[in-house]
Write an enzyme that holds these catalytic residues in place. Sequence first.
Site, PDB file in Angstrom:
ATOM      1  N   ASN A 140       0.857  -1.186   0.000  1.00  0.00           N
ATOM      2  CA  ASN A 140       0.000   0.000   0.000  1.00  0.00           C
ATOM      3  C   ASN A 140       0.893   1.236   0.000  1.00  0.00           C
ATOM      4  O   ASN A 140       1.543   1.534   1.001  1.00  0.00           O
ATOM      5  CB  ASN A 140      -0.881  -0.065   1.268  1.00  0.00           C
ATOM      6  CG  ASN A 140      -1.717   1.172   1.477  1.00  0.00           C
ATOM      7  OD1 ASN A 140      -1.778   2.060   0.624  1.00  0.00           O
ATOM      8  ND2 ASN A 140      -2.369   1.248   2.624  1.00  0.00           N
ATOM      9  N   TRP A 141       0.928   1.927  -1.126  1.00  0.00           N
ATOM     10  CA  TRP A 141       1.816   3.097  -1.238  1.00  0.00           C
ATOM     11  C   TRP A 141       1.281   4.289  -0.442  1.00  0.00           C
ATOM     12  O   TRP A 141       1.993   5.273  -0.249  1.00  0.00           O
ATOM     13  CB  TRP A 141       1.984   3.502  -2.713  1.00  0.00           C
ATOM     14  CG  TRP A 141       2.685   2.488  -3.574  1.00  0.00           C
ATOM     15  CD1 TRP A 141       3.057   1.209  -3.214  1.00  0.00           C
ATOM     16  CD2 TRP A 141       3.111   2.661  -4.931  1.00  0.00           C
ATOM     17  NE1 TRP A 141       3.672   0.590  -4.277  1.00  0.00           N
ATOM     18  CE2 TRP A 141       3.728   1.451  -5.343  1.00  0.00           C
ATOM     19  CE3 TRP A 141       3.031   3.723  -5.855  1.00  0.00           C
ATOM     20  CZ2 TRP A 141       4.250   1.281  -6.622  1.00  0.00           C
ATOM     21  CZ3 TRP A 141       3.552   3.539  -7.133  1.00  0.00           C
ATOM     22  CH2 TRP A 141       4.159   2.338  -7.502  1.00  0.00           C
ATOM     23  N   LYS A 142       0.033   4.217  -0.023  1.00  0.00           N
ATOM     24  CA  LYS A 142      -0.607   5.335   0.700  1.00  0.00           C
ATOM     25  C   LYS A 142      -0.465   6.627  -0.118  1.00  0.00           C
ATOM     26  O   LYS A 142      -0.455   6.569  -1.353  1.00  0.00           O
ATOM     27  CB  LYS A 142      -0.032   5.456   2.113  1.00  0.00           C
ATOM     28  CG  LYS A 142      -0.106   4.118   2.855  1.00  0.00           C
ATOM     29  CD  LYS A 142       0.169   4.205   4.322  1.00  0.00           C
ATOM     30  CE  LYS A 142       0.023   2.814   4.937  1.00  0.00           C
ATOM     31  NZ  LYS A 142       0.228   2.792   6.370  1.00  0.00           N
TER      32      LYS A 142
ATOM     33  N   HIS B 143      -9.114   0.353   5.519  1.00  0.00           N
ATOM     34  CA  HIS B 143      -7.806   0.560   6.142  1.00  0.00           C
ATOM     35  C   HIS B 143      -7.965   1.438   7.382  1.00  0.00           C
ATOM     36  O   HIS B 143      -8.803   2.343   7.406  1.00  0.00           O
ATOM     37  CB  HIS B 143      -6.832   1.217   5.152  1.00  0.00           C
ATOM     38  CG  HIS B 143      -5.420   1.210   5.667  1.00  0.00           C
ATOM     39  ND1 HIS B 143      -4.964   2.168   6.546  1.00  0.00           N
ATOM     40  CD2 HIS B 143      -4.393   0.358   5.460  1.00  0.00           C
ATOM     41  CE1 HIS B 143      -3.708   1.885   6.855  1.00  0.00           C
ATOM     42  NE2 HIS B 143      -3.330   0.798   6.203  1.00  0.00           N
TER      43      HIS B 143
ATOM     44  N   GLU C  75      -6.333   3.854   8.421  1.00  0.00           N
ATOM     45  CA  GLU C  75      -6.208   5.305   8.197  1.00  0.00           C
ATOM     46  C   GLU C  75      -7.503   5.900   7.666  1.00  0.00           C
ATOM     47  O   GLU C  75      -7.692   7.122   7.702  1.00  0.00           O
ATOM     48  CB  GLU C  75      -5.013   5.578   7.266  1.00  0.00           C
ATOM     49  CG  GLU C  75      -3.703   5.420   8.034  1.00  0.00           C
ATOM     50  CD  GLU C  75      -2.544   4.860   7.243  1.00  0.00           C
ATOM     51  OE1 GLU C  75      -2.546   4.970   5.998  1.00  0.00           O
ATOM     52  OE2 GLU C  75      -1.620   4.298   7.867  1.00  0.00           O
TER      53      GLU C  75
ATOM     54  N   GLU D  24      -4.693  -5.975  10.730  1.00  0.00           N
ATOM     55  CA  GLU D  24      -3.680  -4.951  10.985  1.00  0.00           C
ATOM     56  C   GLU D  24      -3.977  -4.259  12.315  1.00  0.00           C
ATOM     57  O   GLU D  24      -4.850  -3.379  12.377  1.00  0.00           O
ATOM     58  CB  GLU D  24      -3.704  -3.898   9.873  1.00  0.00           C
ATOM     59  CG  GLU D  24      -3.421  -4.464   8.505  1.00  0.00           C
ATOM     60  CD  GLU D  24      -2.909  -3.380   7.559  1.00  0.00           C
ATOM     61  OE1 GLU D  24      -1.771  -3.505   7.116  1.00  0.00           O
ATOM     62  OE2 GLU D  24      -3.645  -2.409   7.298  1.00  0.00           O
TER      63      GLU D  24
ATOM     64  N   GLY E 204       2.980   1.450  10.954  1.00  0.00           N
ATOM     65  CA  GLY E 204       3.934   2.547  10.850  1.00  0.00           C
ATOM     66  C   GLY E 204       4.695   2.851  12.128  1.00  0.00           C
ATOM     67  O   GLY E 204       5.357   3.880  12.227  1.00  0.00           O
TER      68      GLY E 204
ATOM     69  N   SER F 218       3.982  -2.864  10.306  1.00  0.00           N
ATOM     70  CA  SER F 218       5.429  -2.910  10.554  1.00  0.00           C
ATOM     71  C   SER F 218       6.094  -4.208  10.096  1.00  0.00           C
ATOM     72  O   SER F 218       7.015  -4.699  10.746  1.00  0.00           O
ATOM     73  CB  SER F 218       5.729  -2.627  12.030  1.00  0.00           C
ATOM     74  OG  SER F 218       5.327  -1.292  12.340  1.00  0.00           O
TER      75      SER F 218
ATOM     76  N   GLY G 229       3.171  -1.371   4.298  1.00  0.00           N
ATOM     77  CA  GLY G 229       3.131   0.069   4.044  1.00  0.00           C
ATOM     78  C   GLY G 229       4.530   0.560   3.725  1.00  0.00           C
ATOM     79  O   GLY G 229       5.034   0.427   2.613  1.00  0.00           O
ATOM     80  N   GLY G 230       5.207   1.103   4.746  1.00  0.00           N
ATOM     81  CA  GLY G 230       6.515   1.738   4.557  1.00  0.00           C
ATOM     82  C   GLY G 230       7.517   0.931   3.740  1.00  0.00           C
ATOM     83  O   GLY G 230       8.195   1.469   2.853  1.00  0.00           O
TER      84      GLY G 230
HETATM   85  P1  PGA Z   1       3.357  -0.247   7.732  1.00  0.00           P
HETATM   86  O1  PGA Z   1       1.847  -0.050   7.208  1.00  0.00           O
HETATM   87  O2  PGA Z   1       3.897  -1.470   7.016  1.00  0.00           O
HETATM   88  O3  PGA Z   1       4.056   1.012   7.344  1.00  0.00           O
HETATM   89  O4  PGA Z   1       3.266  -0.476   9.193  1.00  0.00           O
HETATM   90  C1  PGA Z   1       1.012  -1.158   7.060  1.00  0.00           C
HETATM   91  C2  PGA Z   1      -0.314  -0.741   6.476  1.00  0.00           C
HETATM   92  O5  PGA Z   1      -0.774   0.373   6.725  1.00  0.00           O
HETATM   93  O6  PGA Z   1      -0.928  -1.538   5.753  1.00  0.00           O
END
Ligand code: PGA
Length: 255
Positions: free
Chosen positions: A16-18, A101, A103, A171, A177, A215, A236-237
Amino acid sequence: MSETKKAPARPVVLGNWKMNGLRADGLKLAGELAERAARLTGTLGVFPPATLLAGVASRLAGTGIVVGGQDAHFEEGGAFTGSISPAMLKDAGAGAVILGHSERRHGLGEDDALVQKKAAASLKAGLLVTLCIGETEAEYDAGRTIEVLERQVAGSLPARATAANLVVAYEPVWAIGTGRTPSTDKIGTVHARLRAMLEERLEDGADMALLYGGSVKPGNAAEIMALPNVDGVLIGGACLEAESFWRIYTAGGGA
Ligand code: PGA
């Protein structure tokens, strides 16, 4: 309907590039993944920002890498400023979508009922849905993880969900993150309970891909994906750099 379709091949590793990536970075990252993806044995997917969907999808055409959106509206079209419908995602080259998600649930106030409507509309449009669920830190500390997940599964899993058209991503909100993850024991316990919930609700719940997210890095991906009932990961990251994303994929047995 998708009776003849199968659940996505394992491992299922989704990035997920967000809200990251201008055109040049996004196409470069897609190109670096395309170079590595000569022979995919599992499922590898990227979810760029909507502005990059069409470009990334065309860059990845023929590689087998899945491209998806990060959200979708539940309506097919109309007066919904700023929103994108499942049909529009498909039209831009997407085959998948992430919904619910954290977020969006916690950052933008999306509730289970809204996520369920979006998921139903996305399935109708033929997108592979990644449905995200997870508890907050306060809920985790209070020992309420399973209760929260039960509520989220009951409230946001759409009626037409099958192992072929939907993937569930667990998650923990507090792990996203932050560099913190639950212990592998905890992840294993939660995934076993999730498996039981899916088996209870769905004919093919035993086959539905269950991902862990929060993470995940090249250094912890192998032990997480080796757990029973963990069929892959949502990143994510660590997906913003081709080499670390690819190392996670190969750590899960994909290549
Ligand atoms: P992260 O994000 O790997 O940066 O913790 C995971 C996600 O939001 O799917």
